[in-house]
Scaffold this motif. Structure first.
Motif, PDB file in Angstrom:
ATOM      1  N   GLY A  76       0.771  -1.232   0.000  1.00  8.48           N
ATOM      2  CA  GLY A  76       0.000   0.000   0.000  1.00  8.48           C
ATOM      3  C   GLY A  76       0.801   1.280   0.000  1.00  8.48           C
ATOM      4  O   GLY A  76       0.237   2.364  -0.159  1.00  8.48           O
ATOM      5  N   TYR A  77       2.120   1.215   0.149  1.00 10.31           N
ATOM      6  CA  TYR A  77       2.945   2.421   0.171  1.00 10.31           C
ATOM      7  C   TYR A  77       3.421   2.775  -1.239  1.00 10.31           C
ATOM      8  O   TYR A  77       3.659   1.890  -2.073  1.00 10.31           O
ATOM      9  CB  TYR A  77       4.160   2.226   1.074  1.00 10.31           C
ATOM     10  CG  TYR A  77       3.822   2.204   2.545  1.00 10.31           C
ATOM     11  CD1 TYR A  77       3.843   3.368   3.300  1.00 10.31           C
ATOM     12  CD2 TYR A  77       3.483   1.019   3.182  1.00 10.31           C
ATOM     13  CE1 TYR A  77       3.540   3.357   4.651  1.00 10.31           C
ATOM     14  CE2 TYR A  77       3.170   0.994   4.526  1.00 10.31           C
ATOM     15  CZ  TYR A  77       3.196   2.164   5.259  1.00 10.31           C
ATOM     16  OH  TYR A  77       2.885   2.147   6.589  1.00 10.31           O
ATOM     17  N   PHE A  78       3.576   4.064  -1.498  1.00 10.39           N
ATOM     18  CA  PHE A  78       4.117   4.541  -2.757  1.00 10.39           C
ATOM     19  C   PHE A  78       4.982   5.768  -2.482  1.00 10.39           C
ATOM     20  O   PHE A  78       4.808   6.467  -1.480  1.00 10.39           O
ATOM     21  CB  PHE A  78       3.003   4.888  -3.749  1.00 10.39           C
ATOM     22  CG  PHE A  78       2.055   5.950  -3.266  1.00 10.39           C
ATOM     23  CD1 PHE A  78       2.289   7.301  -3.522  1.00 10.39           C
ATOM     24  CD2 PHE A  78       0.914   5.606  -2.548  1.00 10.39           C
ATOM     25  CE1 PHE A  78       1.414   8.284  -3.068  1.00 10.39           C
ATOM     26  CE2 PHE A  78       0.033   6.584  -2.091  1.00 10.39           C
ATOM     27  CZ  PHE A  78       0.292   7.929  -2.357  1.00 10.39           C
ATOM     28  N   PHE A  79       5.931   6.001  -3.393  1.00 15.19           N
ATOM     29  CA  PHE A  79       6.784   7.181  -3.252  1.00 15.19           C
ATOM     30  C   PHE A  79       5.969   8.427  -3.583  1.00 15.19           C
ATOM     31  O   PHE A  79       5.269   8.484  -4.590  1.00 15.19           O
ATOM     32  CB  PHE A  79       7.986   7.092  -4.191  1.00 15.19           C
ATOM     33  CG  PHE A  79       9.045   6.122  -3.729  1.00 15.19           C
ATOM     34  CD1 PHE A  79       9.958   6.490  -2.755  1.00 15.19           C
ATOM     35  CD2 PHE A  79       9.120   4.842  -4.273  1.00 15.19           C
ATOM     36  CE1 PHE A  79      10.930   5.596  -2.320  1.00 15.19           C
ATOM     37  CE2 PHE A  79      10.090   3.953  -3.850  1.00 15.19           C
ATOM     38  CZ  PHE A  79      10.994   4.324  -2.863  1.00 15.19           C
ATOM     39  N   ILE A  80       6.058   9.430  -2.717  1.00 14.82           N
ATOM     40  CA  ILE A  80       5.386  10.695  -2.992  1.00 14.82           C
ATOM     41  C   ILE A  80       5.993  11.297  -4.258  1.00 14.82           C
ATOM     42  O   ILE A  80       7.220  11.385  -4.374  1.00 14.82           O
ATOM     43  CB  ILE A  80       5.545  11.664  -1.811  1.00 14.82           C
ATOM     44  CG1 ILE A  80       4.855  11.085  -0.563  1.00 14.82           C
ATOM     45  CG2 ILE A  80       4.966  13.032  -2.131  1.00 14.82           C
ATOM     46  CD1 ILE A  80       5.038  11.921   0.688  1.00 14.82           C
ATOM     47  N   PRO A  81       5.184  11.682  -5.252  1.00 13.66           N
ATOM     48  CA  PRO A  81       5.731  12.268  -6.477  1.00 13.66           C
ATOM     49  C   PRO A  81       6.656  13.439  -6.157  1.00 13.66           C
ATOM     50  O   PRO A  81       6.329  14.311  -5.360  1.00 13.66           O
ATOM     51  CB  PRO A  81       4.477  12.728  -7.233  1.00 13.66           C
ATOM     52  CG  PRO A  81       3.409  11.794  -6.773  1.00 13.66           C
ATOM     53  CD  PRO A  81       3.718  11.529  -5.337  1.00 13.66           C
ATOM     54  N   GLY A  82       7.823  13.419  -6.784  1.00 13.77           N
ATOM     55  CA  GLY A  82       8.824  14.446  -6.528  1.00 13.77           C
ATOM     56  C   GLY A  82       9.794  14.085  -5.434  1.00 13.77           C
ATOM     57  O   GLY A  82      10.740  14.819  -5.178  1.00 13.77           O
TER      58      GLY A  82
END
Length: 498
Positions: free
Chosen positions: A44-50
């Protein structure tokens, strides 16, 4: 002919130049940035864009519930979901045989008691008092006899309760050379048949973790694993509160935590009966120190175990010292309350994947807020006019067996028991009714046809026993009898989690 040929060649060159320019523009366009999966902290985790180092998980649920409760339970629509010890405290009518309107005596921890809170009998008394004065009310009371116990009636709150609850969580994590940097906050809002517009958005949790440090509002580090019961269990501090904690990892799943947490003392400073029983001229003084909490925790493949302890300061003042000073009177009292707890949750994968068994027990002296859902009885102890302030004791235990019949169908049996003792070497005051013990049992059955979607039912039975303390030269402050109250209820829930 030569003119036409030159025109065609010039046009071709113009288009070629145009296409070349467009191709160059396309090559120079900014590349599209897609959201990247972050698998360092689970699903469920993803890298915050930027960002190349901060991972975010957004989760929550929407729940619709429909509930019914039996008689004599103070499960109001705005606070549904409390335990057996939140049953409306009974009162003694004509305590010790002293007849009259003044014979209605409420628990000293609840000065807001009115006649009308106690159903038909109480309303009848209140109406007669309004129409004919105390004489009419006294006549009605006389017919009830001495030491008559009057219970709260469920008509003062809804027996059928329905509503929705929505919850949203944000969990951001970053690996640093100092350890994990984490920020977490959780919002919630609700609406029920008692409040169509619902409650405003509330921040339930909000804390920052930096390596071993936790700072913010979260659950007490005194608490152990919670049960699956919709109602609050016994043996935990069931309110979220500000903490400042340090957790040391010792390896192999073993950790130690030291935490400074908001005091369990409630009520306004100087308010009568705040965290006291039958306080007389005693009131609460201001909090000087936070509660100290520590735990030792083990989390391994077989399950989880924890031992925890808490210590709290309680300060009281005798208001009699502000008027006519009594020679030899005690004007202040500083006392220490404490609690200890132990629990274990065992994974029973040999029976079925996901099965668990949990047992958890807590003992407290003075710091009764650590016993869990005994909020209406969470005072320090007993006080009297000659300077004695003594702590009340209590213990609580809860157990749960959670079983998966199939991967989509699960059930649980949960039981809890708590008992509050009398103050050491002293009785409680006259004309009071105080909780002695309470127990409850729950049964659950849930169906999960699709991951994140639950449909389930829960039924419960709860029972509470109170000690009634008499008055007068003959009865003194001794127990004149025990009073029992019980009830049952059930829930139907539909919940979508994401």
């Amino acid at each position: 002919m030569k003119m036409v040929k030159s025109l065609l060649l010039g046009t071709a060159a113009l288009f070629a130049g145009s296409f070349s320019a467009q191709a160059a523009d396309l090559a120079a366009a900014e590349p599209v940035e897609y959201v990247k999966i972050c698998d360092a902290y689970g699903a469920g985790y993803f890298f915050i864009p930027g960002s190349s180092d901060t991972c975010l998980r957004i989760s929550g649920y929407v729940r619709a519930y429909f509930a019914y409760q039996g008689r004599n339970q103070n499960q109001s629509s705005t606070g549904f979901g409390n335990g057996a010890t939140d049953i409306v405290n009974p009162v003694i009518v004509n305590a010790g045989g002293v007849l009259g309107a003044a014979g209605i005596v409420g628990n000293a921890t609840n000065n807001a008691i009115t006649y009308g809170n106690y159903g038909a009998v109480g309303n009848d008394i209140a109406l007669q008092a309004a129409a004919g004065g105390n004489a009419a009310a006294t006549a009605r009371l006389n017919g009830l006899g001495a030491n008559y116990v009057l219970f709260g009636n469920a008509e003062t709150s809804d027996q059928y309760v329905s509503g929705i609850r929505a919850l949203l969580r944000f969990d951001a994590r970053t690996k640093t050379e100092w350890g994990l940097l984490r920020s977490f906050f959780e919002f919630a809002a609700a609406s029920s048949n008692a409040a169509r517009n619902g409650t405003g958005l509330q921040v339930r949790y909000g804390f920052v973790q930096f390596g071993p440090i936790t700072a913010g509002v979260t659950d007490s580090f005194f608490n152990f694993e919670t049960t699956n019961a919709f109602l609050s269990p016994y043996g935990d501090r069931n309110t979220r509160l500000p903490v400042l904690a340090y957790t040391a990892s010792l390896g192999n799943g073993v950790s130690v935590t030291l935490s400074a947490e908001e005091s369990g003392v409630t009520g306004g400073v100087g308010g009568s009966t705040s965290n006291l029983v039958n306080s007389g001229t005693w009131v609460r003084r201001s909090v000087q120190l936070p509660d100290g909490v520590a735990n030792i925790r083990v989390a391994q493949s077989w399950g989880t175990a924890q031992i925890s302890g808490a210590i709290a300061q309680y300060r009281f003042a005798n208001t009699a010292c502000t008027t006519v000073f009594a020679f030899g009177a005690t004007c202040t009292a500083n006392r220490v309350g404490w609690a200890v707890s132990g629990g274990v949750q065992i994974n029973l994968s040999a029976i079925a994947k996901g099965d668990t068994f949990l047992v958890h027990g807590t003992y407290a002296e003075g710091a009764l807020s650590y016993l869990g859902n005994v909020s209406s009885q969470s005072y320090f102890g007993n006080a009297n006019g000659v300077g004695t302030v003594t702590a009340r004791t209590g213990f609580a235990v809860v157990g749960e067996f959670n079983h998966f019949f199939t991967p989509a169908i699960r059930g649980a049996i949960i039981g809890g028991y708590t008992r509050l003792g009398r103050s050491p070497a002293t009785n409680f005051g006259a004309n009071t009714v105080n909780l002695r013990e309470a127990w409850n049992i729950y049964g659950q059955l849930y169906w999960t046809p699709i991951r994140g979607f639950d449909v389930g039912v829960e039924v419960f039975y709860q029972d509470a026993t109170f000690n009634a303390f008499g008055n007068g030269a003959i009865l003194g402050n001794r127990v004149i009898g025990s009073v029992n109250d019980n009830g049952w209820g059930g829930y139907f829930r539909i919940q979508r989690s994401f």
